[in-house]
Design a protein around this motif. Structure first.
Motif, short mmCIF file in Angstrom:
data_model
loop_
_atom_site.label_atom_id
_atom_site.label_comp_id
_atom_site.label_asym_id
_atom_site.label_seq_id
_atom_site.Cartn_x
_atom_site.Cartn_y
_atom_site.Cartn_z
N ARG A 1 -26.23 14.79 -62.85
CA ARG A 1 -27.26 15.33 -61.96
C ARG A 1 -27.65 16.75 -62.38
O ARG A 1 -28.83 17.11 -62.39
N ARG A 2 -26.67 17.56 -62.70
CA ARG A 2 -26.94 18.94 -63.12
C ARG A 2 -27.65 18.97 -64.47
O ARG A 2 -28.57 19.76 -64.66
N LEU A 3 -27.24 18.10 -65.39
CA LEU A 3 -27.93 18.01 -66.68
C LEU A 3 -29.40 17.69 -66.49
O LEU A 3 -30.27 18.29 -67.14
N LYS A 4 -29.67 16.73 -65.63
CA LYS A 4 -31.06 16.34 -65.37
C LYS A 4 -31.85 17.54 -64.84
O LYS A 4 -32.99 17.79 -65.27
N GLU A 5 -31.24 18.28 -63.94
CA GLU A 5 -31.90 19.47 -63.38
C GLU A 5 -32.16 20.50 -64.49
O GLU A 5 -33.27 21.04 -64.60
N LEU A 6 -31.15 20.80 -65.29
CA LEU A 6 -31.29 21.79 -66.35
C LEU A 6 -32.27 21.35 -67.42
O LEU A 6 -33.10 22.14 -67.88
N GLN B 1 -31.25 23.63 -72.63
CA GLN B 1 -30.48 22.71 -73.44
C GLN B 1 -28.99 22.96 -73.24
O GLN B 1 -28.48 24.01 -73.61
N VAL B 2 -28.34 22.00 -72.62
CA VAL B 2 -26.91 22.08 -72.35
C VAL B 2 -26.31 20.74 -72.72
O VAL B 2 -26.90 19.70 -72.44
N GLU B 3 -25.16 20.77 -73.33
CA GLU B 3 -24.46 19.54 -73.71
C GLU B 3 -23.59 19.05 -72.56
O GLU B 3 -23.02 19.86 -71.81
N PHE B 4 -23.45 17.74 -72.45
CA PHE B 4 -22.68 17.12 -71.37
C PHE B 4 -21.26 17.70 -71.30
O PHE B 4 -20.81 18.13 -70.23
N ASP B 5 -20.54 17.70 -72.41
CA ASP B 5 -19.14 18.14 -72.39
C ASP B 5 -19.00 19.61 -72.01
O ASP B 5 -18.08 19.98 -71.27
N ALA B 6 -19.90 20.45 -72.50
CA ALA B 6 -19.84 21.87 -72.15
C ALA B 6 -20.08 22.07 -70.66
O ALA B 6 -19.37 22.84 -70.00
N LEU B 7 -21.08 21.37 -70.14
CA LEU B 7 -21.39 21.48 -68.72
C LEU B 7 -20.24 20.92 -67.88
O LEU B 7 -19.86 21.50 -66.86
N ARG B 8 -19.67 19.83 -68.32
CA ARG B 8 -18.53 19.23 -67.61
C ARG B 8 -17.38 20.23 -67.51
O ARG B 8 -16.79 20.42 -66.45
N ASN B 9 -17.10 20.92 -68.60
CA ASN B 9 -16.03 21.92 -68.60
C ASN B 9 -16.36 23.09 -67.68
O ASN B 9 -15.48 23.62 -66.99
N GLU B 10 -17.64 23.49 -67.64
CA GLU B 10 -18.06 24.57 -66.73
C GLU B 10 -17.85 24.17 -65.27
O GLU B 10 -17.39 24.97 -64.45
#
Length: 124
Positions: free
Chosen positions: A52-57, A63-72
């Motif tokens: 959901r956050r990736l879609k928003e960003l 540009q944000v990668e799934f794994d990086a965002l997941r860790n954040e």
């Protein structure tokens, strides 16, 4: 701490408005409005939250990668849950609202059902 105290005063003033208020935050039900008529602890599975956050960003062309965002998100959850002042936790009387498999409209409808039941004095 001084800023937090001012914010808390403003939040409580807003919540006390005669027409009521809908508020969101990680300590609203436990610290800001512990006596609220209806409280929710809204959650979703970690990967759902990341998507959901990736879609928003991505909608804002960030540009944000799934794994990086997941860790954040994991780090933020840990930080918020372990902070000494106003930690994130579910209030004992909050309704758990898991939105993992709900659309925005579905989540709102579920919340409204719980609120309606609370107003009628019946369990949801």
């Amino acid at each position: 701490p001084a800023v937090r105290a001012e914010l808390l005063t403003a939040q409580r003033r807003f919540a006390a408005s005669p027409e009521g208020a809908v508020m969101e935050g990680r300590d609203i039900g436990t610290v800001v409005c512990p006596d609220a008529d209806v409280k929710f602890f809204v959650t979703a599975a970690l990967d759902t939250r990341v998507e959901r956050r990736l879609k928003e960003l991505h909608g804002r062309r960030e540009q944000v990668e799934f794994d990086a965002l997941r860790n954040e998100i994991i780090a933020r959850d840990k930080r918020d849950a372990e902070r000494p002042v106003s930690p994130m936790r579910q209030a004992a009387d909050a309704h758990l609202l898991d939105t993992t498999h709900l659309s925005i409209e579905g989540a709102v409808a579920a919340a409204c059902r719980i609120i309606d039941a609370a107003r009628k004095g019946s369990p949801e």
